[in-house]
Enzyme design. Structure first.
Site, short mmCIF file in Angstrom:
data_model
loop_
_atom_site.label_atom_id
_atom_site.label_comp_id
_atom_site.label_asym_id
_atom_site.label_seq_id
_atom_site.Cartn_x
_atom_site.Cartn_y
_atom_site.Cartn_z
N ASN A 55 0.86 -1.19 0.00
CA ASN A 55 0.00 0.00 0.00
C ASN A 55 0.89 1.24 0.00
OD1 ASN A 55 -1.45 2.28 1.05
ND2 ASN A 55 -3.09 0.88 1.66
N HIS A 60 1.03 6.15 1.89
CA HIS A 60 1.83 7.05 2.73
C HIS A 60 3.04 7.64 2.01
CE1 HIS A 60 -0.96 6.57 5.84
NE2 HIS A 60 -0.73 5.28 6.00
N HIS A 65 -5.41 3.99 -2.06
CA HIS A 65 -6.75 4.41 -1.61
C HIS A 65 -6.97 5.86 -2.02
CE1 HIS A 65 -9.54 4.84 2.22
NE2 HIS A 65 -10.17 5.15 1.10
N ARG A 124 -9.07 8.70 -1.32
CA ARG A 124 -10.07 9.11 -0.33
C ARG A 124 -10.88 10.29 -0.85
NH1 ARG A 124 -8.76 7.09 5.22
NH2 ARG A 124 -10.53 8.37 5.80
N ARG A 129 -6.58 13.25 0.72
CA ARG A 129 -5.52 13.68 1.66
C ARG A 129 -4.15 13.12 1.29
NH1 ARG A 129 -7.27 10.54 7.11
NH2 ARG A 129 -9.19 11.60 6.65
N GLU A 134 -8.48 0.88 -3.38
CA GLU A 134 -9.33 0.98 -2.17
C GLU A 134 -10.23 2.18 -2.32
OE1 GLU A 134 -7.51 1.29 1.64
OE2 GLU A 134 -6.37 -0.53 1.35
N THR A 187 -8.07 4.18 7.92
CA THR A 187 -9.30 3.39 8.01
C THR A 187 -9.36 2.73 9.39
OG1 THR A 187 -8.95 2.95 5.68
CG2 THR A 187 -10.66 1.68 6.77
N GLU A 223 -11.36 -8.78 2.95
CA GLU A 223 -10.06 -8.48 3.56
C GLU A 223 -10.32 -8.36 5.05
OE1 GLU A 223 -7.42 -5.63 1.74
OE2 GLU A 223 -6.62 -5.06 3.69
N HIS A 282 -3.89 -4.27 7.72
CA HIS A 282 -4.00 -3.11 8.60
C HIS A 282 -3.16 -3.29 9.85
CE1 HIS A 282 -5.47 0.53 10.45
NE2 HIS A 282 -6.00 0.84 9.28
N1 PXP Z 1 -5.97 -2.70 4.13
C1 PXP Z 1 -6.88 -1.69 4.15
C2 PXP Z 1 -8.26 -1.99 3.70
C3 PXP Z 1 -6.52 -0.39 4.59
O1 PXP Z 1 -7.43 0.58 4.59
C4 PXP Z 1 -5.19 -0.16 4.97
C5 PXP Z 1 -4.78 1.21 5.42
O2 PXP Z 1 -4.83 2.09 4.36
C6 PXP Z 1 -4.28 -1.23 4.91
C7 PXP Z 1 -4.70 -2.50 4.51
C8 PXP Z 1 -2.83 -1.05 5.25
O3 PXP Z 1 -2.69 -0.69 6.58
P1 PXP Z 1 -1.26 -0.24 7.12
O4 PXP Z 1 -0.92 1.02 6.42
O5 PXP Z 1 -1.48 -0.10 8.58
O6 PXP Z 1 -0.30 -1.36 6.74
#
Ligand code: PXP
Length: 248
Positions: free
Chosen positions: A7, A10, A47, A49, A53, A74, A105, A155, A196
């Protein structure tokens, strides 16, 4: 084989901290896609949003053009995002709840109360050849409701497991919930991803959960990348989740 979806939200969070409102900036999410894939990531997750952001519209289109593995998009279940998904044609969509005040999330989707609306979206996306996944807590009622929406994937939200990790008893309870949820989903014919809050310390523990297809991991990999680089950070996580038999 357990797959790793990286992901990259960030990467964009960091860029927006300095370049919000500008049409350029660093670090670049598209470079991150190339580096994560070159390091062996099996897929890329981003994602978009409602408040834009981190990932921006221009990013998601550039990411789509660049991803050569699989793009997991996402999104919240809104008309705007459904329209974007149908034009973007990601390989998969993961429907997530979105709350303006949250930093990331937080809870899973409440499929029990939104089953009709989610089923309509899943039908539309499935018809367009996009795999649909629902981000839910490891809760039997949510899994049953997810199956009724016709989504081929869920998920499982691993946030509670990640938060409980340092407390052995609570960690065992959360692992048990995830295990039961994965077994229930598999019995009901639905595939299981998870994510997550997974990091370099707690991810090996999650391998005890059966039937996992893919882990989606963002924050910890991007954080590690700040000191070691994205390629090494991805390779280190791949090493942790490698469940293939030795020499197999
Ligand atoms: N899966 C989903 C559905 C999420 O919303 C997120 C956070 O954006 C993640 C996985 C990844 O989470 P993390 O950034 O804590 O690894």
């Amino acid at each position: 084989m357990l797959r790793l979806g990286v992901n990259i939200d960030h990467i964009a969070t960091l860029r927006q901290a300095r370049y919000r409102g500008l049409d350029h900036g660093e670090p670049c999410p598209v470079d991150a896609v190339r580096q994560a894939e070159a390091a062996g990531a099996h897929g890329i997750t981003a994602h978009l949003r409602e408040d834009r952001r981190h990932i921006l519209d221009r990013d998601i289109w550039a990411i789509r053009e660049t991803v050569s593995t699989r793009l997991n998009f996402e999104m919240a279940n809104t008309p705007e995002m459904i329209d974007i998904a149908l034009r973007l044609k990601p390989d998969a969509v993961c429907i997530v709840p979105e709350n303006r005040a949250e930093v990331t999330t937080e809870g899973g989707l409440n499929v029990v109360v939104q089953a009709g609306a989610i089923a309509d979206t899943a039908t539309e996306l499935n018809k367009a050849g996009i795999e649909v996944s629902l981000f839910i807590d490891p809760d039997p009622a949510q899994i049953e409701a997810s199956v009724r929406t016709g989504s081929p994937f869920i998920e499982l939200h691993t946030g509670a497991y990640s938060e409980a990790y340092d407390d052995e008893a609570k960690r065992a309870t959360e692992l048990q919930r995830l295990t039961k949820a994965a077994e229930q989903a598999k019995t009901l014919g639905i595939e299981v991803n998870a994510g997550h809050g997974l990091n370099y310390k707690n991810t090996r523990g999650i391998l005890a959960v059966p039937h996992l297809n893919e882990l989606n991991i963002g924050h910890s990999i991007v954080s590690r990348a700040v000191t070691v680089g994205l390629g090494p950070a991805v390779r280190e996580m791949l090493g942790l989740i490698d469940d293939s038999p030795p020499n197999g």
